[in-house]
Scaffold this motif. Structure first.
Motif, PDB file in Angstrom:
ATOM      1  N   PHE A  96       0.765  -1.302   0.069  1.00  0.00           N
ATOM      2  CA  PHE A  96       0.018  -0.106  -0.010  1.00  0.00           C
ATOM      3  C   PHE A  96       0.744   1.152   0.033  1.00  0.00           C
ATOM      4  O   PHE A  96       0.532   2.272  -0.515  1.00  0.00           O
ATOM      5  N   PHE A  97       1.999   1.283   0.621  1.00  0.00           N
ATOM      6  CA  PHE A  97       2.901   2.492   0.574  1.00  0.00           C
ATOM      7  C   PHE A  97       3.532   2.583  -0.966  1.00  0.00           C
ATOM      8  O   PHE A  97       3.256   3.999  -1.444  1.00  0.00           O
ATOM      9  N   GLN A  98       3.726   1.441  -1.634  1.00  0.00           N
ATOM     10  CA  GLN A  98       4.042   1.483  -2.947  1.00  0.00           C
ATOM     11  C   GLN A  98       2.854   2.223  -3.843  1.00  0.00           C
ATOM     12  O   GLN A  98       3.149   2.830  -4.822  1.00  0.00           O
ATOM     13  N   LEU A  99       1.740   1.859  -3.568  1.00  0.00           N
ATOM     14  CA  LEU A  99       0.525   2.080  -4.290  1.00  0.00           C
ATOM     15  C   LEU A  99       0.297   3.408  -4.227  1.00  0.00           C
ATOM     16  O   LEU A  99       0.039   4.248  -5.091  1.00  0.00           O
ATOM     17  N   ARG A 100       0.261   4.030  -3.045  1.00  0.00           N
ATOM     18  CA  ARG A 100       0.114   5.438  -2.591  1.00  0.00           C
ATOM     19  C   ARG A 100       1.078   6.038  -3.402  1.00  0.00           C
ATOM     20  O   ARG A 100       0.677   7.078  -4.018  1.00  0.00           O
ATOM     21  N   LYS A 101       2.163   5.750  -3.525  1.00  0.00           N
ATOM     22  CA  LYS A 101       3.359   6.709  -4.262  1.00  0.00           C
ATOM     23  C   LYS A 101       3.263   6.613  -5.840  1.00  0.00           C
ATOM     24  O   LYS A 101       3.542   7.584  -6.419  1.00  0.00           O
ATOM     25  N   ASP A 102       2.779   5.377  -6.009  1.00  0.00           N
ATOM     26  CA  ASP A 102       2.752   5.311  -7.637  1.00  0.00           C
ATOM     27  C   ASP A 102       1.632   6.164  -8.110  1.00  0.00           C
ATOM     28  O   ASP A 102       1.396   6.596  -9.185  1.00  0.00           O
ATOM     29  N   MET A 103       0.267   6.219  -7.304  1.00  0.00           N
ATOM     30  CA  MET A 103      -0.545   6.840  -7.803  1.00  0.00           C
ATOM     31  C   MET A 103      -0.356   8.254  -7.649  1.00  0.00           C
ATOM     32  O   MET A 103      -1.143   9.120  -8.460  1.00  0.00           O
ATOM     33  N   GLU A 104       0.548   8.645  -7.035  1.00  0.00           N
ATOM     34  CA  GLU A 104       0.910  10.113  -6.980  1.00  0.00           C
ATOM     35  C   GLU A 104       2.018  10.690  -7.917  1.00  0.00           C
ATOM     36  O   GLU A 104       1.740  11.594  -8.815  1.00  0.00           O
ATOM     37  N   THR A 105       2.852   9.856  -8.014  1.00  0.00           N
ATOM     38  CA  THR A 105       4.027  10.184  -8.979  1.00  0.00           C
ATOM     39  C   THR A 105       4.196   9.633 -10.332  1.00  0.00           C
ATOM     40  O   THR A 105       4.495  10.207 -11.368  1.00  0.00           O
ATOM     41  N   VAL A 106       3.476   8.390 -10.532  1.00  0.00           N
ATOM     42  CA  VAL A 106       3.196   7.726 -11.842  1.00  0.00           C
ATOM     43  C   VAL A 106       2.023   8.055 -12.416  1.00  0.00           C
ATOM     44  O   VAL A 106       1.952   8.525 -13.666  1.00  0.00           O
TER      45      VAL A 106
ATOM     46  N   PHE B  34       5.516   6.255   7.102  1.00  0.00           N
ATOM     47  CA  PHE B  34       5.074   6.465   5.920  1.00  0.00           C
ATOM     48  C   PHE B  34       5.806   7.945   5.129  1.00  0.00           C
ATOM     49  O   PHE B  34       6.028   8.046   3.741  1.00  0.00           O
ATOM     50  N   SER B  35       5.994   8.752   5.997  1.00  0.00           N
ATOM     51  CA  SER B  35       6.589  10.193   5.650  1.00  0.00           C
ATOM     52  C   SER B  35       7.929   9.974   5.039  1.00  0.00           C
ATOM     53  O   SER B  35       8.375  10.599   4.343  1.00  0.00           O
ATOM     54  N   LYS B  36       8.834   9.270   5.637  1.00  0.00           N
ATOM     55  CA  LYS B  36      10.007   8.712   5.287  1.00  0.00           C
ATOM     56  C   LYS B  36      10.008   8.350   3.651  1.00  0.00           C
ATOM     57  O   LYS B  36      10.798   8.549   3.018  1.00  0.00           O
ATOM     58  N   PHE B  37       9.085   7.539   3.357  1.00  0.00           N
ATOM     59  CA  PHE B  37       8.943   6.751   2.010  1.00  0.00           C
ATOM     60  C   PHE B  37       8.285   7.748   1.165  1.00  0.00           C
ATOM     61  O   PHE B  37       8.696   8.081   0.268  1.00  0.00           O
ATOM     62  N   MET B  38       7.013   8.541   1.660  1.00  0.00           N
ATOM     63  CA  MET B  38       6.537   9.378   0.627  1.00  0.00           C
ATOM     64  C   MET B  38       7.266  10.845   0.376  1.00  0.00           C
ATOM     65  O   MET B  38       7.049  11.249  -0.832  1.00  0.00           O
ATOM     66  N   LEU B  39       7.942  11.253   1.244  1.00  0.00           N
ATOM     67  CA  LEU B  39       8.486  12.486   1.213  1.00  0.00           C
ATOM     68  C   LEU B  39      10.052  12.424   1.027  1.00  0.00           C
ATOM     69  O   LEU B  39      10.598  13.487   0.863  1.00  0.00           O
ATOM     70  N   GLY B  40      10.483  11.280   0.978  1.00  0.00           N
ATOM     71  CA  GLY B  40      11.992  11.143   0.732  1.00  0.00           C
ATOM     72  C   GLY B  40      12.447   9.977  -0.296  1.00  0.00           C
ATOM     73  O   GLY B  40      11.557   9.393  -0.949  1.00  0.00           O
ATOM     74  N   ASN B  41      13.575   9.617  -0.316  1.00  0.00           N
ATOM     75  CA  ASN B  41      14.032   8.629  -1.326  1.00  0.00           C
ATOM     76  C   ASN B  41      14.373   7.134  -0.370  1.00  0.00           C
ATOM     77  O   ASN B  41      15.051   6.255  -1.021  1.00  0.00           O
ATOM     78  N   THR B  42      14.038   7.100   0.838  1.00  0.00           N
ATOM     79  CA  THR B  42      14.234   5.857   1.621  1.00  0.00           C
ATOM     80  C   THR B  42      13.452   4.549   1.038  1.00  0.00           C
ATOM     81  O   THR B  42      12.223   4.776   0.917  1.00  0.00           O
ATOM     82  N   PRO B  43      14.366   3.547   0.707  1.00  0.00           N
ATOM     83  CA  PRO B  43      13.768   2.320   0.173  1.00  0.00           C
ATOM     84  C   PRO B  43      12.742   1.730   0.972  1.00  0.00           C
ATOM     85  O   PRO B  43      12.857   1.904   2.153  1.00  0.00           O
ATOM     86  N   ILE B  44      11.495   1.193   0.646  1.00  0.00           N
ATOM     87  CA  ILE B  44      10.362   0.723   1.458  1.00  0.00           C
ATOM     88  C   ILE B  44      10.922  -0.296   2.245  1.00  0.00           C
ATOM     89  O   ILE B  44      10.395  -0.518   3.430  1.00  0.00           O
ATOM     90  N   GLU B  45      11.833  -1.470   1.750  1.00  0.00           N
ATOM     91  CA  GLU B  45      12.385  -2.262   2.625  1.00  0.00           C
ATOM     92  C   GLU B  45      13.014  -1.598   3.943  1.00  0.00           C
ATOM     93  O   GLU B  45      12.950  -2.372   5.016  1.00  0.00           O
ATOM     94  N   GLU B  46      13.725  -0.604   3.771  1.00  0.00           N
ATOM     95  CA  GLU B  46      14.717  -0.109   4.779  1.00  0.00           C
ATOM     96  C   GLU B  46      13.667   0.378   5.700  1.00  0.00           C
ATOM     97  O   GLU B  46      13.735   0.486   6.895  1.00  0.00           O
ATOM     98  N   VAL B  47      12.506   1.222   4.920  1.00  0.00           N
ATOM     99  CA  VAL B  47      11.470   2.021   5.962  1.00  0.00           C
ATOM    100  C   VAL B  47      10.752   0.767   6.799  1.00  0.00           C
ATOM    101  O   VAL B  47      10.595   1.208   8.119  1.00  0.00           O
ATOM    102  N   GLN B  48      10.273  -0.069   6.127  1.00  0.00           N
ATOM    103  CA  GLN B  48       9.829  -1.459   7.069  1.00  0.00           C
ATOM    104  C   GLN B  48      10.310  -1.861   7.931  1.00  0.00           C
ATOM    105  O   GLN B  48       9.938  -2.092   9.042  1.00  0.00           O
ATOM    106  N   LYS B  49      11.789  -2.279   7.707  1.00  0.00           N
ATOM    107  CA  LYS B  49      12.636  -2.877   8.886  1.00  0.00           C
ATOM    108  C   LYS B  49      12.689  -1.571   9.929  1.00  0.00           C
ATOM    109  O   LYS B  49      12.626  -2.205  11.248  1.00  0.00           O
ATOM    110  N   TRP B  50      12.938  -0.349   9.665  1.00  0.00           N
ATOM    111  CA  TRP B  50      13.001   0.536  10.950  1.00  0.00           C
ATOM    112  C   TRP B  50      11.722   0.479  11.625  1.00  0.00           C
ATOM    113  O   TRP B  50      11.606   0.711  12.959  1.00  0.00           O
TER     114      TRP B  50
END
Length: 460
Positions: free
Chosen positions: A248-258, A429-445
């Motif tokens: 869902f994080f990726q879905l949100r970003k793709d709907m905005e940017t792609v 969510f903010s780390k992922f949507m507003l930055g360039n942190t990979p989703i795997e790294e965000v999820q682990k954090w």
């Protein structure tokens, strides 16, 4: 009369007096025992007073008072005192309630804003289990209510209201794009496709296919809608490792940017946008929300618009993103509950009030009932009011009351970390949507932070 006769009369009189005293003594003892046994029920004729605590605002208080008056008329031996702890603020109400409980006040019946609020207080012994009262009334909780707060085999609350989640859609926009109103079984992939087709225009005149607000609901909708607990698995561990987060994080970003079919999260934050305004102004064609918005399409004075609103069930996660604890399309359903304080001195009367509050039918009720046998269609008609022409009524009824509606049982996870979990999700969510942190790294954090919080706060 001779001496022998006088003696017989004296003996008879003594026996009569003794018998009378025995009867009197037995009667007195019986009265004392009944009083002691009924110290929690008030006896058959003695009037008792119980308290009903909630967080009513100024508009809600008169409606509750009317219901309590009806209860008193039907139960003349029970008087109910309506105590509004903190008007219009359920979270502050809970703090004040906890203070009353810790100070030793006898608490009878309380309205609770969520399942989590019930479980937390039940786990620390502040609430009375309802099993014996259900049994005495020949009631099976699962036959009565959609959600039954339960820890182990003990029941601790009755569902007062039922809050559904659904998608509102601009019916005119659907017709213009040649799209049908979605039905149960559509997925979040389908939602993304609809959003692309419903997006129209550019610049200030652009209509986005979808609007996502700032709440956790819009950060991981599947966790909030098809899982028993939005932050925990049923074994008590954090669910931030769940496949739904990455999806869902990726879905949100793709709907905005792609796709550019959803307004950017950064713009939503910066402009402090209002979700109702975005939908009813026609700036977004779809929005995920809850049944509290049911009256809004008909309220054209407060939300001026000309299009008809259609409704669809919450999309389900696709095959590649189903939650670990997924139960095949069953939905989480929220709502308020009523509970009984462990310190109540009038538990039978309290149980009677709880059943009344959860089952009574009244024109003043403007929320869907958590009681399975309630006439929620009558509530819906009151919510729609006179402006039914502003609704696609068939899609609304199908979404709310369709045969597909199956609800998850109550989570038994007792959590005291929800606020911390929300904060971790927001930050991730903010780390992922507003930055360039990979989703795997965000999820682990997120998993690491949540695990740390759970150990520090709940292992004591």
């Amino acid at each position: 009369m001779n001496q022998k006769g006088k003696r017989k009369l004296s003996i008879a009189a003594c026996l009569m007096l003794t018998f009378t005293l025995l009867l009197s003594g037995c009667g007195s003892k019986t009265g004392t025992d009944t009083s002691a046994a009924d110290s929690g029920s008030g006896g058959k004729n003695e009037q008792v007073t119980i308290k009903y605590y909630n967080w009513d605002n100024a508009d809600q208080t008169p409606k509750t008072d009317a219901l309590l008056k009806q209860f008193e008329q039907e139960n003349p031996n029970i008087k109910v005192e309506h105590v509004v702890l903190v008007p219009g603020n359920s979270q502050e109400m809970l703090k004040k309630l906890d203070f009353l409980i810790s100070s030793g006040e006898a608490v009878d019946v309380v309205a609770m804003p969520s399942l989590g609020a019930v479980n937390e207080r039940a786990a620390r012994g502040a609430l009375a289990p309802l099993n014996d009262y259900y049994k005495a009334s020949n009631l099976v909780p699962e036959d009565e209510y959609y959600v039954n707060p339960k820890i182990g085999d003990k029941y601790y609350g009755m569902q007062l209201t039922n809050s559904y989640q659904y998608v509102l859609l601009n019916k005119d926009a659907l017709d213009e794009a040649g799209l049908k109103v979605p039905t149960y079984g559509w997925t979040w992939d389908d939602y993304r496709d609809y959003a692309k087709k419903l997006t129209k225009g550019e610049g200030v005149d652009k209509r986005y296919g979808s609007y996502f607000h700032t709440w956790e609901l819009y950060m991981n909708a599947p966790a909030q809608t098809v899982m028993k607990n939005p932050f925990r698995y049923e074994d008590g561990t954090s669910n931030f490792s769940d496949p739904t987060y990455k999806y869902f994080f990726q879905l949100r970003k793709d709907m905005e940017t792609v796709d550019k079919s959803a307004k950017p999260y950064s713009d939503v934050l910066a402009a402090k946008l209002n979700y109702r305004t975005e939908f009813f102004n026609g700036d977004a064609a779809m929005i995920l929300s809850g049944s509290f918005m049911t009256p809004d399409p008909g309220n054209t004075e407060q939300y001026p618009h000309t299009f008809k609103t259609a409704f669809a069930p919450v999309p389900l996660p696709p095959k590649n993103a189903e939650p670990k604890d997924y139960e095949g399309g069953k939905y989480f359903v929220g709502g308020n509950h009523v509970v009984m304080g462990a310190s109540s001195k009038h538990k039978e009367e309290s149980f009677k009030l709880m059943r009344f509050m959860t089952t009574v039918d009244s024109d003043s009720k403007m929320e869907f009932s958590g009681w399975k046998k309630a006439d929620n269609n009558a509530v819906l008609n009151r919510l729609i009011g006179k402006n039914s022409n502003m609704y696609d009524v068939d899609s609304l009824k199908s979404t709310l009351f369709g045969e597909h509606n199956q609800f998850l049982e109550a989570s038994q996870v007792v959590s005291t970390t929800d606020s911390e979990m929300m904060s971790i999700e927001d930050d991730g969510f903010s780390k992922f949507m507003l930055g360039n942190t990979p989703i795997e790294e965000v999820q682990k954090w997120m998993v690491d932070e949540a695990t740390k919080v759970i150990k520090e706060k709940e292992s004591k």
